[in-house]
Design a protein around this motif. Structure first.
Motif, PDB file in Angstrom:
ATOM      1  N   GLU A 137       1.056  -1.263   0.020  1.00 30.20           N
ATOM      2  CA  GLU A 137       0.059   0.015  -0.130  1.00 30.20           C
ATOM      3  C   GLU A 137       0.808   1.231  -0.003  1.00 30.20           C
ATOM      4  N   GLU A 138       2.147   1.291   0.689  1.00 30.39           N
ATOM      5  CA  GLU A 138       2.764   2.516   0.888  1.00 30.39           C
ATOM      6  C   GLU A 138       3.724   2.655  -0.688  1.00 30.39           C
ATOM      7  N   GLU A 139       3.982   1.416  -1.315  1.00 25.07           N
ATOM      8  CA  GLU A 139       4.452   1.636  -2.545  1.00 25.07           C
ATOM      9  C   GLU A 139       3.498   2.313  -3.521  1.00 25.07           C
ATOM     10  N   GLU A 140       2.317   1.569  -3.378  1.00 24.69           N
ATOM     11  CA  GLU A 140       1.236   2.187  -4.335  1.00 24.69           C
ATOM     12  C   GLU A 140       0.948   3.526  -4.045  1.00 24.69           C
ATOM     13  N   ALA A 141       1.063   3.976  -2.647  1.00 20.28           N
ATOM     14  CA  ALA A 141       0.792   5.380  -2.719  1.00 20.28           C
ATOM     15  C   ALA A 141       1.865   6.321  -3.147  1.00 20.28           C
ATOM     16  N   GLU A 142       3.153   5.683  -2.753  1.00 26.53           N
ATOM     17  CA  GLU A 142       4.308   6.542  -3.264  1.00 26.53           C
ATOM     18  C   GLU A 142       4.276   6.560  -5.012  1.00 26.53           C
ATOM     19  N   ARG A 143       3.790   5.600  -5.639  1.00 26.90           N
ATOM     20  CA  ARG A 143       3.780   5.659  -6.937  1.00 26.90           C
ATOM     21  C   ARG A 143       2.623   6.611  -7.276  1.00 26.90           C
ATOM     22  N   ARG A 144       1.424   6.522  -6.613  1.00 26.65           N
ATOM     23  CA  ARG A 144       0.503   7.544  -7.119  1.00 26.65           C
ATOM     24  C   ARG A 144       0.884   9.022  -7.004  1.00 26.65           C
ATOM     25  N   ALA A 145       1.428   9.147  -5.730  1.00 25.84           N
ATOM     26  CA  ALA A 145       2.045  10.481  -5.612  1.00 25.84           C
ATOM     27  C   ALA A 145       2.983  11.027  -6.546  1.00 25.84           C
ATOM     28  N   ALA A 146       3.886  10.059  -6.690  1.00 29.99           N
ATOM     29  CA  ALA A 146       4.834  10.304  -8.156  1.00 29.99           C
ATOM     30  C   ALA A 146       4.452  10.825  -9.160  1.00 29.99           C
ATOM     31  N   GLU A 147       3.328   9.860  -9.559  1.00 29.17           N
ATOM     32  CA  GLU A 147       2.733  10.166 -10.836  1.00 29.17           C
ATOM     33  C   GLU A 147       1.944  11.242 -10.823  1.00 29.17           C
ATOM     34  N   GLU A 148       1.285  11.838  -9.666  1.00 24.61           N
ATOM     35  CA  GLU A 148       0.609  12.974  -9.524  1.00 24.61           C
ATOM     36  C   GLU A 148       1.570  14.123  -9.555  1.00 24.61           C
ATOM     37  N   ALA A 149       2.636  14.165  -8.986  1.00 24.85           N
ATOM     38  CA  ALA A 149       3.671  15.147  -9.050  1.00 24.85           C
ATOM     39  C   ALA A 149       4.229  15.346 -10.431  1.00 24.85           C
ATOM     40  N   GLU A 150       4.581  14.318 -11.138  1.00 25.28           N
ATOM     41  CA  GLU A 150       5.140  14.304 -12.311  1.00 25.28           C
ATOM     42  C   GLU A 150       3.993  15.014 -13.420  1.00 25.28           C
ATOM     43  N   GLY A 151       2.813  14.637 -13.049  1.00 20.05           N
ATOM     44  CA  GLY A 151       1.611  15.328 -13.946  1.00 20.05           C
ATOM     45  C   GLY A 151       1.503  16.749 -13.739  1.00 20.05           C
TER      46      GLY A 151
END
Length: 267
Positions: free
Chosen positions: A127-141
Protein backbone atom coordinates in the motif's frame (compact mmCIF):
# COMPACT_ATOMS: atom_id res chain seq x y z
CA UNK A 1 -4.32 -90.08 40.74
CA UNK A 2 -4.23 -88.94 37.11
CA UNK A 3 -7.32 -86.79 37.72
CA UNK A 4 -5.75 -85.14 40.78
CA UNK A 5 -2.52 -84.44 38.87
CA UNK A 6 -4.42 -82.80 36.04
CA UNK A 7 -6.39 -80.72 38.50
CA UNK A 8 -3.25 -79.47 40.26
CA UNK A 9 -1.59 -78.79 36.94
CA UNK A 10 -4.63 -76.75 35.82
CA UNK A 11 -4.51 -74.77 39.02
CA UNK A 12 -0.86 -73.95 38.56
CA UNK A 13 -1.41 -73.09 34.89
CA UNK A 14 -4.36 -70.87 35.78
CA UNK A 15 -2.23 -69.03 38.36
CA UNK A 16 0.54 -68.42 35.89
CA UNK A 17 -1.92 -67.22 33.25
CA UNK A 18 -3.36 -64.77 35.74
CA UNK A 19 0.10 -63.45 36.42
CA UNK A 20 1.15 -63.23 32.76
CA UNK A 21 -2.04 -61.58 31.35
CA UNK A 22 -1.60 -57.93 32.22
CA UNK A 23 -3.35 -55.70 29.63
CA UNK A 24 -1.51 -52.36 29.20
CA UNK A 25 -4.55 -50.42 28.03
CA UNK A 26 -6.54 -50.83 31.29
CA UNK A 27 -7.23 -48.03 33.74
CA UNK A 28 -5.75 -48.04 37.24
CA UNK A 29 -9.00 -49.23 38.87
CA UNK A 30 -9.43 -52.02 36.27
CA UNK A 31 -5.86 -53.22 36.77
CA UNK A 32 -6.34 -53.35 40.55
CA UNK A 33 -9.52 -55.39 40.11
CA UNK A 34 -7.68 -57.71 37.71
CA UNK A 35 -4.84 -58.14 40.20
CA UNK A 36 -7.31 -59.08 42.96
CA UNK A 37 -9.04 -61.59 40.70
CA UNK A 38 -5.68 -63.12 39.79
CA UNK A 39 -4.79 -63.42 43.47
CA UNK A 40 -8.12 -65.11 44.29
CA UNK A 41 -7.64 -67.56 41.43
CA UNK A 42 -4.17 -68.44 42.74
CA UNK A 43 -5.62 -69.06 46.17
CA UNK A 44 -8.36 -71.34 44.85
CA UNK A 45 -5.73 -73.28 42.92
CA UNK A 46 -3.63 -73.58 46.05
CA UNK A 47 -6.62 -74.82 48.08
CA UNK A 48 -7.43 -77.47 45.52
CA UNK A 49 -3.82 -78.54 45.59
CA UNK A 50 -4.01 -78.71 49.40
CA UNK A 51 -7.05 -80.96 49.28
CA UNK A 52 -5.34 -83.29 46.88
CA UNK A 53 -2.19 -83.35 48.94
CA UNK A 54 -4.06 -84.74 51.88
CA UNK A 55 -4.78 -87.80 49.80
CA UNK A 56 -1.47 -87.87 47.88
CA UNK A 57 1.60 -86.50 49.74
CA UNK A 58 3.80 -87.16 46.70
CA UNK A 59 1.64 -84.94 44.47
CA UNK A 60 1.65 -82.31 47.16
CA UNK A 61 5.43 -82.23 47.20
CA UNK A 62 5.56 -82.05 43.41
CA UNK A 63 3.21 -79.05 43.36
CA UNK A 64 5.22 -77.32 46.09
CA UNK A 65 8.43 -77.91 44.16
CA UNK A 66 6.83 -76.58 41.02
CA UNK A 67 5.68 -73.44 42.80
CA UNK A 68 9.08 -73.01 44.40
CA UNK A 69 10.84 -73.39 41.02
CA UNK A 70 8.57 -70.69 39.56
CA UNK A 71 9.52 -68.30 42.32
CA UNK A 72 6.18 -68.51 44.04
CA UNK A 73 2.98 -66.58 43.30
CA UNK A 74 3.07 -62.75 43.87
CA UNK A 75 1.11 -61.49 46.82
CA UNK A 76 -1.81 -59.07 46.63
CA UNK A 77 0.46 -56.18 47.70
CA UNK A 78 2.93 -56.97 44.94
CA UNK A 79 0.15 -57.13 42.36
CA UNK A 80 -1.26 -53.87 43.66
CA UNK A 81 2.17 -52.19 43.53
CA UNK A 82 2.70 -53.48 40.01
CA UNK A 83 -0.69 -52.14 38.95
CA UNK A 84 0.06 -48.77 40.53
CA UNK A 85 3.43 -48.59 38.78
CA UNK A 86 1.76 -49.33 35.47
CA UNK A 87 -0.93 -46.75 36.17
CA UNK A 88 1.70 -44.15 37.02
CA UNK A 89 3.64 -44.98 33.86
CA UNK A 90 0.47 -44.67 31.79
CA UNK A 91 -0.41 -41.38 33.45
CA UNK A 92 3.12 -40.10 32.82
CA UNK A 93 2.82 -41.16 29.18
CA UNK A 94 -0.54 -39.43 28.84
CA UNK A 95 0.81 -36.28 30.49
CA UNK A 96 3.83 -36.28 28.17
CA UNK A 97 1.54 -36.72 25.15
CA UNK A 98 -0.69 -33.91 26.41
CA UNK A 99 2.32 -31.63 26.84
CA UNK A 100 3.56 -32.47 23.35
CA UNK A 101 0.11 -31.71 21.91
CA UNK A 102 -0.08 -28.45 23.85
CA UNK A 103 3.40 -27.44 22.69
CA UNK A 104 2.45 -28.31 19.11
CA UNK A 105 -0.71 -26.18 19.36
CA UNK A 106 1.28 -23.28 20.81
CA UNK A 107 3.88 -23.63 18.07
CA UNK A 108 1.23 -23.69 15.34
CA UNK A 109 -0.51 -20.66 16.88
CA UNK A 110 2.79 -18.78 17.10
CA UNK A 111 3.56 -19.73 13.50
CA UNK A 112 0.11 -18.52 12.40
CA UNK A 113 0.58 -15.19 14.21
CA UNK A 114 4.02 -14.71 12.63
CA UNK A 115 2.63 -15.49 9.19
CA UNK A 116 -0.26 -13.10 9.75
CA UNK A 117 2.16 -10.36 10.80
CA UNK A 118 4.32 -10.96 7.75
CA UNK A 119 1.24 -10.83 5.53
CA UNK A 120 0.07 -7.58 7.11
CA UNK A 121 3.59 -6.15 6.79
CA UNK A 122 3.69 -7.11 3.13
CA UNK A 123 0.26 -5.55 2.55
CA UNK A 124 1.29 -2.32 4.29
CA UNK A 125 4.46 -2.18 2.22
CA UNK A 126 2.47 -2.73 -0.96
CA UNK A 127 0.00 0.00 0.00
CA UNK A 128 2.84 2.39 0.83
CA UNK A 129 4.56 1.64 -2.47
CA UNK A 130 1.27 2.15 -4.31
CA UNK A 131 0.70 5.46 -2.51
CA UNK A 132 4.24 6.57 -3.34
CA UNK A 133 3.72 5.57 -6.96
CA UNK A 134 0.47 7.54 -7.19
CA UNK A 135 2.08 10.54 -5.50
CA UNK A 136 5.01 10.38 -7.90
CA UNK A 137 2.67 10.15 -10.88
CA UNK A 138 0.60 13.06 -9.56
CA UNK A 139 3.74 15.13 -8.96
CA UNK A 140 4.99 14.27 -12.43
CA UNK A 141 1.64 15.26 -13.91
CA UNK A 142 1.69 18.58 -12.05
CA UNK A 143 5.27 19.19 -13.14
CA UNK A 144 4.44 18.52 -16.77
CA UNK A 145 1.34 20.69 -16.55
CA UNK A 146 3.36 23.51 -15.00
CA UNK A 147 5.97 23.16 -17.72
CA UNK A 148 3.31 23.21 -20.42
CA UNK A 149 1.63 26.27 -18.88
CA UNK A 150 4.99 27.98 -18.52
CA UNK A 151 5.81 27.17 -22.13
CA UNK A 152 2.43 28.48 -23.28
CA UNK A 153 2.84 31.63 -21.16
CA UNK A 154 6.31 32.19 -22.56
CA UNK A 155 5.00 31.67 -26.05
CA UNK A 156 2.13 34.09 -25.44
CA UNK A 157 4.51 36.65 -23.94
CA UNK A 158 6.81 36.33 -26.91
CA UNK A 159 3.88 36.82 -29.26
CA UNK A 160 2.72 39.84 -27.27
CA UNK A 161 6.14 41.45 -27.38
CA UNK A 162 6.45 40.74 -31.08
CA UNK A 163 3.00 42.24 -31.73
CA UNK A 164 3.85 45.32 -29.65
CA UNK A 165 7.14 45.79 -31.42
CA UNK A 166 5.49 45.50 -34.82
CA UNK A 167 2.80 48.03 -33.82
CA UNK A 168 5.38 50.49 -32.49
CA UNK A 169 7.60 50.10 -35.54
CA UNK A 170 4.57 50.77 -37.78
CA UNK A 171 3.67 53.84 -35.67
CA UNK A 172 7.14 55.36 -36.00
CA UNK A 173 7.01 54.82 -39.71
CA UNK A 174 3.52 56.18 -40.38
CA UNK A 175 2.90 58.85 -37.73
CA UNK A 176 3.11 62.27 -39.41
CA UNK A 177 4.63 65.40 -37.91
CA UNK A 178 2.62 67.37 -35.38
CA UNK A 179 1.21 70.60 -36.84
CA UNK A 180 2.25 73.88 -35.29
CA UNK A 181 0.00 75.56 -32.82
CA UNK A 182 -2.37 77.99 -34.51
CA UNK A 183 -2.06 76.15 -37.81
CA UNK A 184 -5.34 76.07 -39.69
CA UNK A 185 -7.29 72.85 -39.25
CA UNK A 186 -5.35 71.86 -36.16
CA UNK A 187 -7.22 69.50 -33.78
CA UNK A 188 -6.08 69.09 -30.19
CA UNK A 189 -6.66 65.48 -29.05
CA UNK A 190 -6.25 64.12 -25.50
CA UNK A 191 -6.29 60.31 -25.04
CA UNK A 192 -6.76 58.70 -21.61
CA UNK A 193 -5.69 55.06 -21.02
CA UNK A 194 -7.52 52.54 -18.78
CA UNK A 195 -4.69 53.03 -16.25
CA UNK A 196 -5.37 56.78 -16.04
CA UNK A 197 -2.47 58.04 -18.17
CA UNK A 198 -3.12 60.95 -20.53
CA UNK A 199 -1.49 61.64 -23.89
CA UNK A 200 -2.02 64.96 -25.75
CA UNK A 201 -1.06 65.95 -29.28
CA UNK A 202 -2.11 68.09 -32.18
CA UNK A 203 -3.33 66.70 -35.53
CA UNK A 204 -4.76 68.12 -38.73
CA UNK A 205 -8.41 67.59 -39.52
CA UNK A 206 -7.28 65.97 -42.76
CA UNK A 207 -5.27 63.32 -40.90
CA UNK A 208 -6.67 59.80 -40.79
CA UNK A 209 -8.03 58.30 -37.56
CA UNK A 210 -5.20 55.75 -37.87
CA UNK A 211 -2.84 58.59 -36.82
CA UNK A 212 -4.52 58.63 -33.40
CA UNK A 213 -3.81 54.88 -32.94
CA UNK A 214 -0.18 55.29 -34.05
CA UNK A 215 0.26 58.06 -31.50
CA UNK A 216 -1.34 56.01 -28.70
CA UNK A 217 0.86 52.98 -29.47
CA UNK A 218 4.05 55.06 -29.34
CA UNK A 219 3.12 56.94 -26.16
CA UNK A 220 1.59 53.96 -24.41
CA UNK A 221 4.58 51.76 -25.09
CA UNK A 222 4.63 47.95 -25.18
CA UNK A 223 1.63 47.41 -22.89
CA UNK A 224 -0.68 49.54 -25.05
CA UNK A 225 0.79 48.55 -28.41
CA UNK A 226 0.37 44.82 -27.64
CA UNK A 227 -3.29 45.13 -26.57
CA UNK A 228 -6.48 45.35 -28.58
CA UNK A 229 -8.41 48.58 -27.99
CA UNK A 230 -10.62 51.19 -29.58
CA UNK A 231 -10.92 54.95 -29.13
CA UNK A 232 -14.26 56.31 -28.00
CA UNK A 233 -15.78 59.55 -26.79
CA UNK A 234 -18.08 59.51 -23.79
CA UNK A 235 -20.45 62.47 -24.24
CA UNK A 236 -21.95 61.75 -26.64
CA UNK A 237 -20.59 58.24 -27.05
CA UNK A 238 -18.92 57.70 -30.38
CA UNK A 239 -16.62 54.91 -31.45
CA UNK A 240 -13.71 55.72 -33.75
CA UNK A 241 -12.73 52.42 -35.33
CA UNK A 242 -12.74 53.39 -38.99
CA UNK A 243 -9.08 54.12 -39.28
CA UNK A 244 -9.34 55.21 -42.93
CA UNK A 245 -11.71 58.05 -42.05
CA UNK A 246 -10.35 61.58 -41.52
CA UNK A 247 -10.65 63.32 -38.17
CA UNK A 248 -12.92 65.96 -39.67
CA UNK A 249 -15.19 63.31 -41.22
CA UNK A 250 -15.29 61.48 -37.89
CA UNK A 251 -16.47 64.70 -36.20
CA UNK A 252 -13.26 65.50 -34.32
CA UNK A 253 -12.66 69.27 -34.28
CA UNK A 254 -11.00 71.81 -32.01
CA UNK A 255 -10.28 69.99 -28.75
CA UNK A 256 -11.40 66.42 -28.29
CA UNK A 257 -11.09 64.02 -25.35
CA UNK A 258 -11.02 60.32 -26.14
CA UNK A 259 -10.96 57.19 -24.00
CA UNK A 260 -8.97 54.05 -24.75
CA UNK A 261 -11.39 51.11 -24.36
CA UNK A 262 -9.76 47.67 -24.19
CA UNK A 263 -11.32 44.92 -26.29
CA UNK A 264 -11.42 41.69 -24.36
CA UNK A 265 -10.04 38.63 -26.14
CA UNK A 266 -12.71 35.91 -26.40
CA UNK A 267 -10.00 33.24 -26.08
Amino acid sequence: DSEAELTGSSARTGGRRGQEFQPTDMSEAAMIQQAIRNSQADRRGAERGSLLSDEDPTLMAAIAASVSSNGGSPSDDELLAQAMRRAKNEEASREAARLREEQEREYQESLRIDQQRELEKALRKKEEEEAERRAAEEAEGLRRKAEEEAAEAAKAEEARKRRAQEAMDEAREKLGPEPAKGEAGRVEVMIRTPGGRRFKRGFLGSDLVAQLYHFANLEGGEDIASSSYRLVSSMPRNVYEDRESTLEAAGLKGQSALLMEVIEDDN
